[in-house]
Design a protein around this motif. Structure first.
Motif, PDB file in Angstrom:
ATOM      1  N   PHE A  87       5.843 -18.452   3.525  1.00  0.00           N
ATOM      2  CA  PHE A  87       4.875 -19.350   2.678  1.00  0.00           C
ATOM      3  C   PHE A  87       5.401 -20.051   1.194  1.00  0.00           C
ATOM      4  O   PHE A  87       6.441 -19.284   0.628  1.00  0.00           O
ATOM      5  CB  PHE A  87       3.713 -18.174   2.096  1.00  0.00           C
ATOM      6  N   THR A  88       4.794 -21.017   0.764  1.00  0.00           N
ATOM      7  CA  THR A  88       5.328 -21.432  -0.540  1.00  0.00           C
ATOM      8  C   THR A  88       4.226 -21.326  -1.757  1.00  0.00           C
ATOM      9  O   THR A  88       3.132 -20.971  -1.184  1.00  0.00           O
ATOM     10  CB  THR A  88       5.484 -23.146  -0.139  1.00  0.00           C
ATOM     11  N   HIS A  89       4.660 -21.905  -2.631  1.00  0.00           N
ATOM     12  CA  HIS A  89       3.855 -21.651  -3.714  1.00  0.00           C
ATOM     13  C   HIS A  89       2.628 -22.629  -3.638  1.00  0.00           C
ATOM     14  O   HIS A  89       1.443 -22.139  -4.054  1.00  0.00           O
ATOM     15  CB  HIS A  89       4.671 -22.073  -5.117  1.00  0.00           C
ATOM     16  N   THR A  90       2.710 -23.846  -2.929  1.00  0.00           N
ATOM     17  CA  THR A  90       1.781 -24.637  -2.671  1.00  0.00           C
ATOM     18  C   THR A  90       0.448 -24.023  -1.767  1.00  0.00           C
ATOM     19  O   THR A  90      -0.461 -24.194  -1.991  1.00  0.00           O
ATOM     20  CB  THR A  90       2.311 -25.879  -1.996  1.00  0.00           C
ATOM     21  N   ASP A  91       0.979 -23.169  -0.855  1.00  0.00           N
ATOM     22  CA  ASP A  91       0.096 -22.435   0.024  1.00  0.00           C
ATOM     23  C   ASP A  91      -0.610 -21.396  -0.790  1.00  0.00           C
ATOM     24  O   ASP A  91      -2.027 -21.454  -0.419  1.00  0.00           O
ATOM     25  CB  ASP A  91       0.905 -21.497   1.060  1.00  0.00           C
ATOM     26  N   GLU A  98      -9.221 -23.241  -2.602  1.00  0.00           N
ATOM     27  CA  GLU A  98     -10.284 -23.146  -1.579  1.00  0.00           C
ATOM     28  C   GLU A  98     -11.382 -22.141  -1.701  1.00  0.00           C
ATOM     29  O   GLU A  98     -12.239 -22.278  -1.809  1.00  0.00           O
ATOM     30  CB  GLU A  98      -9.643 -23.002  -0.262  1.00  0.00           C
ATOM     31  N   GLN A  99     -10.612 -21.113  -2.558  1.00  0.00           N
ATOM     32  CA  GLN A  99     -11.455 -20.017  -2.491  1.00  0.00           C
ATOM     33  C   GLN A  99     -12.324 -20.076  -3.800  1.00  0.00           C
ATOM     34  O   GLN A  99     -13.390 -19.430  -4.096  1.00  0.00           O
ATOM     35  CB  GLN A  99     -10.767 -18.689  -2.788  1.00  0.00           C
ATOM     36  N   ALA A 100     -11.907 -20.981  -4.698  1.00  0.00           N
ATOM     37  CA  ALA A 100     -12.613 -21.087  -6.053  1.00  0.00           C
ATOM     38  C   ALA A 100     -14.082 -21.571  -5.389  1.00  0.00           C
ATOM     39  O   ALA A 100     -15.094 -21.580  -6.362  1.00  0.00           O
ATOM     40  CB  ALA A 100     -12.062 -22.117  -6.685  1.00  0.00           C
ATOM     41  N   TYR A 113     -10.529 -12.261   1.326  1.00  0.00           N
ATOM     42  CA  TYR A 113      -9.775 -13.097   0.216  1.00  0.00           C
ATOM     43  C   TYR A 113      -8.435 -12.090  -0.057  1.00  0.00           C
ATOM     44  O   TYR A 113      -7.107 -12.894  -0.175  1.00  0.00           O
ATOM     45  CB  TYR A 113     -10.217 -13.442  -0.875  1.00  0.00           C
ATOM     46  N   TYR A 114      -8.411 -11.112  -0.288  1.00  0.00           N
ATOM     47  CA  TYR A 114      -7.487 -10.149  -0.943  1.00  0.00           C
ATOM     48  C   TYR A 114      -6.360 -10.168   0.224  1.00  0.00           C
ATOM     49  O   TYR A 114      -5.139 -10.238   0.097  1.00  0.00           O
ATOM     50  CB  TYR A 114      -7.839  -8.798  -1.081  1.00  0.00           C
ATOM     51  N   ARG A 115      -6.848  -9.953   1.669  1.00  0.00           N
ATOM     52  CA  ARG A 115      -5.700  -9.950   2.729  1.00  0.00           C
ATOM     53  C   ARG A 115      -5.072 -11.314   2.849  1.00  0.00           C
ATOM     54  O   ARG A 115      -3.610 -11.294   2.913  1.00  0.00           O
ATOM     55  CB  ARG A 115      -6.493  -9.716   4.120  1.00  0.00           C
ATOM     56  N   LYS A 116      -5.896 -12.406   2.457  1.00  0.00           N
ATOM     57  CA  LYS A 116      -5.091 -13.571   2.558  1.00  0.00           C
ATOM     58  C   LYS A 116      -4.176 -13.828   1.385  1.00  0.00           C
ATOM     59  O   LYS A 116      -2.954 -14.158   1.743  1.00  0.00           O
ATOM     60  CB  LYS A 116      -6.169 -14.857   2.581  1.00  0.00           C
ATOM     61  N   PHE A 117      -4.430 -13.606   0.389  1.00  0.00           N
ATOM     62  CA  PHE A 117      -3.912 -13.436  -0.867  1.00  0.00           C
ATOM     63  C   PHE A 117      -2.624 -12.751  -0.670  1.00  0.00           C
ATOM     64  O   PHE A 117      -1.466 -13.317  -1.109  1.00  0.00           O
ATOM     65  CB  PHE A 117      -4.595 -13.022  -2.153  1.00  0.00           C
TER      66      PHE A 117
END
Length: 121
Positions: A87-91, A98-100, A113-117
């Motif tokens: 994963f990149t910083h952009t990801d 998106e989450q915002a 959200y936490y699992r994705k983050f």
């Protein structure tokens, strides 16, 4: 080996994150079927989507009999398919953006959200 397109057939969607599980599935099914390394390669190409298989058949390793060399050559085509650099910083920025826009209304939402983050960071 199962028929291509059936529920039991190995599937690859062309994304780097799905490559390793796909190749592991091919190897496991081929080993179970008693295939040679050359047949492993043919199976990987056979079950891959047409666009991917066309590219893979152009590899010199696709004509060989060494499964490990073939896997290594295919991995080169999918940067980020393994290791810490998937994963990149952009990801991470995209996830946050998106989450915002999505309100968290429960602990389940927060957990998703936490699992994705966690996976990306």
């Amino acid at each position: 080996m199962p028929l291509r397109g059936t529920e039991a057939a190995p599937k690859f969607n062309g994304t780097p994150v799905c490559l390793i599980p796909y190749l592991e599935d091919i190897e496991q099914l081929s080993d179970h079927a008693g295939h040679t390394p050359e047949q492993h390669i043919k199976s990987a190409i056979h079950y891959a989507p047409v666009e991917e298989s066309e590219t893979w058949t152009m590899l010199d390793e696709a004509l060989g009999k060494d499964w490990d060399k073939f896997v290594k050559a295919v991995k080169v085509l999918y940067p980020g398919c393994e290791g810490d650099q998937r994963f990149t910083h952009t990801d991470l920025e995209n996830l946050c953006t998106e989450q915002a826009c999505i309100p968290m209304q429960s602990q389940e939402d927060l957990g998703q959200y936490y699992r994705k983050f966690f996976k990306i960071s």
